[in-house]
Design a protein around this motif. Structure first.
Motif, PDB file in Angstrom:
ATOM      1  N   PHE A 111       0.828  -1.200   0.000  1.00  0.00           N
ATOM      2  CA  PHE A 111       0.000   0.000   0.000  1.00  0.00           C
ATOM      3  C   PHE A 111       0.865   1.254   0.000  1.00  0.00           C
ATOM      4  O   PHE A 111       0.589   2.214  -0.725  1.00  0.00           O
ATOM      5  CB  PHE A 111      -0.935   0.003   1.220  1.00  0.00           C
ATOM      6  N   GLY A 112       1.922   1.258   0.797  1.00  0.00           N
ATOM      7  CA  GLY A 112       2.814   2.412   0.856  1.00  0.00           C
ATOM      8  C   GLY A 112       3.511   2.657  -0.475  1.00  0.00           C
ATOM      9  O   GLY A 112       3.614   3.803  -0.936  1.00  0.00           O
ATOM     10  N   LEU A 113       3.979   1.596  -1.122  1.00  0.00           N
ATOM     11  CA  LEU A 113       4.621   1.745  -2.430  1.00  0.00           C
ATOM     12  C   LEU A 113       3.628   2.227  -3.478  1.00  0.00           C
ATOM     13  O   LEU A 113       3.949   3.064  -4.322  1.00  0.00           O
ATOM     14  CB  LEU A 113       5.261   0.430  -2.871  1.00  0.00           C
ATOM     15  N   PHE A 114       2.401   1.713  -3.434  1.00  0.00           N
ATOM     16  CA  PHE A 114       1.369   2.167  -4.367  1.00  0.00           C
ATOM     17  C   PHE A 114       1.080   3.651  -4.164  1.00  0.00           C
ATOM     18  O   PHE A 114       0.998   4.417  -5.122  1.00  0.00           O
ATOM     19  CB  PHE A 114       0.097   1.343  -4.177  1.00  0.00           C
ATOM     20  N   PRO A 119       0.498   8.045  -9.951  1.00  0.00           N
ATOM     21  CA  PRO A 119       0.577   9.364 -10.593  1.00  0.00           C
ATOM     22  C   PRO A 119      -0.365  10.352  -9.917  1.00  0.00           C
ATOM     23  O   PRO A 119      -1.496  10.029  -9.596  1.00  0.00           O
ATOM     24  CB  PRO A 119       0.170   9.090 -12.038  1.00  0.00           C
ATOM     25  N   ARG A 120       0.136  11.546  -9.711  1.00  0.00           N
ATOM     26  CA  ARG A 120      -0.678  12.591  -9.080  1.00  0.00           C
ATOM     27  C   ARG A 120      -0.858  13.734 -10.082  1.00  0.00           C
ATOM     28  O   ARG A 120       0.081  14.078 -10.796  1.00  0.00           O
ATOM     29  CB  ARG A 120       0.028  13.121  -7.837  1.00  0.00           C
ATOM     30  N   PRO A 121      -2.010  14.364 -10.109  1.00  0.00           N
ATOM     31  CA  PRO A 121      -2.196  15.509 -11.009  1.00  0.00           C
ATOM     32  C   PRO A 121      -1.387  16.707 -10.516  1.00  0.00           C
ATOM     33  O   PRO A 121      -1.204  16.911  -9.315  1.00  0.00           O
ATOM     34  CB  PRO A 121      -3.704  15.787 -10.945  1.00  0.00           C
ATOM     35  N   LEU A 122      -0.876  17.475 -11.472  1.00  0.00           N
ATOM     36  CA  LEU A 122      -0.118  18.677 -11.117  1.00  0.00           C
ATOM     37  C   LEU A 122      -1.065  19.759 -10.607  1.00  0.00           C
ATOM     38  O   LEU A 122      -2.228  19.832 -11.028  1.00  0.00           O
ATOM     39  CB  LEU A 122       0.635  19.202 -12.340  1.00  0.00           C
ATOM     40  N   PRO A 123      -0.579  20.624  -9.732  1.00  0.00           N
ATOM     41  CA  PRO A 123      -1.431  21.730  -9.264  1.00  0.00           C
ATOM     42  C   PRO A 123      -1.820  22.624 -10.443  1.00  0.00           C
ATOM     43  O   PRO A 123      -1.092  22.777 -11.424  1.00  0.00           O
ATOM     44  CB  PRO A 123      -0.550  22.473  -8.271  1.00  0.00           C
TER      45      PRO A 123
END
Length: 139
Positions: A111-114, A119-123
């Motif tokens: 879970f931590g590695l996931f 991918p996170r969206p940019l601000p």
């Protein structure tokens, strides 16, 4: 001729493996492999050459002749020495954590590695700045 020597070099050690003594049935050693030797560190009662391990094997053989089951034999040694005598701890009580904690640790690690690598969206501000720079003519 060389291949015969090579063949013998590989086969002789396999043929020389230690078999159970003829005076004790293999069932005794199968049960004794699941019990620790009280004297030796890290050896089962089947592997150890200590007097205590030999006595344990003799007791196992006697109990088998009396018609006792494997569970009854193990219970006898657990009553005599405690649960540490078993190589596989029972899956209950405190020793349940020995079985559960590695699985929980792997799940938490996954879970931590996931969470770290997803991918996170940019601000929005960074996206607008990038678009503005792309629209500007090069200098």
């Amino acid at each position: 001729m060389r291949w015969v020597v090579l063949l013998m070099a590989f086969l002789l050690p396999a043929l020389a493996q230690e078999a159970p003594p003829p005076d004790l049935p293999p069932e005794v050693f199968r049960i004794a492999r699941e019990l620790r030797c009280p004297v030796c560190q890290g050896e089962s009662a089947a592997e150890s050459n200590s007097g205590v391990a030999a006595e344990m094997r003799r007791i196992i053989a006697e109990m088998l002749q009396e018609g006792k089951t494997e569970e009854e034999i193990k219970a006898f040694f657990v009553e005599r020495y405690g649960e540490w005598i078993l190589y596989a701890p029972p899956r209950r009580g405190v020793t349940l954590w020995v079985w559960v904690l590695p699985v929980l640790a792997l799940l938490l690690l996954g879970f931590g590695l996931f969470a770290y690598f997803r991918p996170r969206p940019l601000p929005k501000e960074l996206l607008e700045e990038a678009e503005r720079r792309l629209k500007e003519p090069p200098r």
